[in-house]
Scaffold this active site. Structure first.
Site, mmCIF file in Angstrom:
data_model
loop_
_atom_site.group_PDB
_atom_site.id
_atom_site.type_symbol
_atom_site.label_atom_id
_atom_site.label_comp_id
_atom_site.label_asym_id
_atom_site.label_seq_id
_atom_site.Cartn_x
_atom_site.Cartn_y
_atom_site.Cartn_z
ATOM 1 N N CYS A 122 -3.088 5.078 -5.317
ATOM 2 C CA CYS A 122 -3.778 6.330 -4.975
ATOM 3 C C CYS A 122 -3.123 6.921 -3.738
ATOM 4 O O CYS A 122 -3.138 6.318 -2.674
ATOM 5 C CB CYS A 122 -5.256 6.089 -4.704
ATOM 6 S SG CYS A 122 -6.029 7.560 -3.988
ATOM 7 N N CYS A 160 -10.787 12.445 -4.965
ATOM 8 C CA CYS A 160 -10.146 11.960 -6.192
ATOM 9 C C CYS A 160 -10.981 10.824 -6.770
ATOM 10 O O CYS A 160 -11.876 10.309 -6.099
ATOM 11 C CB CYS A 160 -8.736 11.462 -5.900
ATOM 12 S SG CYS A 160 -8.703 9.871 -5.044
ATOM 13 N N ASP A 211 -1.423 -4.127 0.843
ATOM 14 C CA ASP A 211 -1.224 -4.226 2.292
ATOM 15 C C ASP A 211 -2.253 -5.141 2.960
ATOM 16 O O ASP A 211 -3.462 -4.957 2.806
ATOM 17 C CB ASP A 211 -1.279 -2.827 2.919
ATOM 18 C CG ASP A 211 -0.202 -1.910 2.341
ATOM 19 O OD1 ASP A 211 0.812 -2.437 1.861
ATOM 20 O OD2 ASP A 211 -0.404 -0.683 2.359
ATOM 21 N N HIS A 230 -4.061 9.750 -2.345
ATOM 22 C CA HIS A 230 -4.986 10.748 -1.781
ATOM 23 C C HIS A 230 -5.667 10.267 -0.506
ATOM 24 O O HIS A 230 -5.699 9.076 -0.216
ATOM 25 C CB HIS A 230 -6.050 11.110 -2.824
ATOM 26 C CG HIS A 230 -5.461 11.506 -4.141
ATOM 27 N ND1 HIS A 230 -5.567 10.742 -5.271
ATOM 28 C CD2 HIS A 230 -4.704 12.584 -4.476
ATOM 29 C CE1 HIS A 230 -4.919 11.338 -6.273
ATOM 30 N NE2 HIS A 230 -4.379 12.449 -5.813
ATOM 31 N N CYS A 284 -9.423 8.018 -7.929
ATOM 32 C CA CYS A 284 -8.579 6.823 -7.999
ATOM 33 C C CYS A 284 -8.526 6.059 -6.685
ATOM 34 O O CYS A 284 -7.956 4.967 -6.623
ATOM 35 C CB CYS A 284 -7.169 7.172 -8.488
ATOM 36 S SG CYS A 284 -6.299 8.468 -7.610
ATOM 37 N N ASP A 322 -4.892 -6.127 -4.101
ATOM 38 C CA ASP A 322 -4.586 -5.139 -3.078
ATOM 39 C C ASP A 322 -3.208 -5.519 -2.524
ATOM 40 O O ASP A 322 -2.798 -6.682 -2.603
ATOM 41 C CB ASP A 322 -5.648 -5.196 -1.971
ATOM 42 C CG ASP A 322 -5.242 -4.426 -0.745
ATOM 43 O OD1 ASP A 322 -4.875 -3.237 -0.898
ATOM 44 O OD2 ASP A 322 -5.264 -4.996 0.371
HETATM 45 MG MG MG Z 1 -5.410 -4.090 2.331
HETATM 46 ZN ZN ZN Z 2 -6.641 9.069 -5.517
#
Ligand code: MG
Ligand code: ZN
Length: 167
Positions: free
Chosen positions: A100, A108, A10, A102, A110, A8
């Site tokens: 992603c 979605c 952030d 979205h 993703c 990941d």
């Molecule tokens: Mg994070």
């Molecule tokens: Zn997505």
């Protein structure tokens, strides 16, 4: 087969702006300027160590509202380019980035914890799931790891990026 470290972005290896109290947890707070860009403590060393241990790197990040005034694409691109540039100094880089853009209500496939964003990647790469890792700071990252069937490594948001001692 190849073992991978899925990361990941952030709050896991890149500092994430603090959220004001009481906002919708699904709201987005992207960096406002490049002055705010910083890797978390231990992130560069940790990612470098993963590469040394022969993990290949894949970034998996949800970027809600990407491409809207709330989250301009231009800023996002700058941040991604800076990540690549900094890692390149250490001879490392991401083999693939799943982004992603979205929202949670757009349906979605993703957006983490769904793994649809890796569909093409998984079709074309032989992943050693049993020895791969997913690093993340949110419960959705943990669910993503479960859906992918890899071990989850929990990072405390904006704290130190650390590898498990047994890898
Ligand atoms: Mg994070
Ligand atoms: Zn997505």
């Amino acid at each position: 087969m190849q073992k991978y470290a899925f990361l990941d972005r952030d709050g896991t290896f890149l500092w994430e702006p603090e959220r004001p109290e009481g906002v919708d947890p699904r709201e987005t707070f992207p960096l406002q300027s490049m002055d705010e860009f910083k890797f978390m403590d231990g992130a560069i060393e940790g990612i470098r160590a993963l590469a040394d241990k022969e993990y290949k790197l894949v970034m998996v990040t949800n970027q809600r509202f990407l491409g809207t005034p709330k989250h301009p694409k231009e800023m996002f691109d700058k941040v991604m380019a800076k990540i690549d540039e900094e890692l390149e100094k250490y001879g490392i880089g991401f083999e693939f980035k799943m982004v992603c853009p979205h929202g949670p209500d757009e349906g979605c496939d993703c957006r983490k914890p769904k793994i649809g964003g890796l569909k093409d990647f998984l079709r074309t790469h032989e992943v050693d799931f049993a020895h791969s890792l997913m690093f993340g700071d949110k419960a959705t990252d943990g669910e993503f790891a479960k859906n992918l069937d890899v071990r989850f490594v929990k990072i405390e948001t904006n704290q130190k990026f650390e590898l498990p001692s047994d890898i």
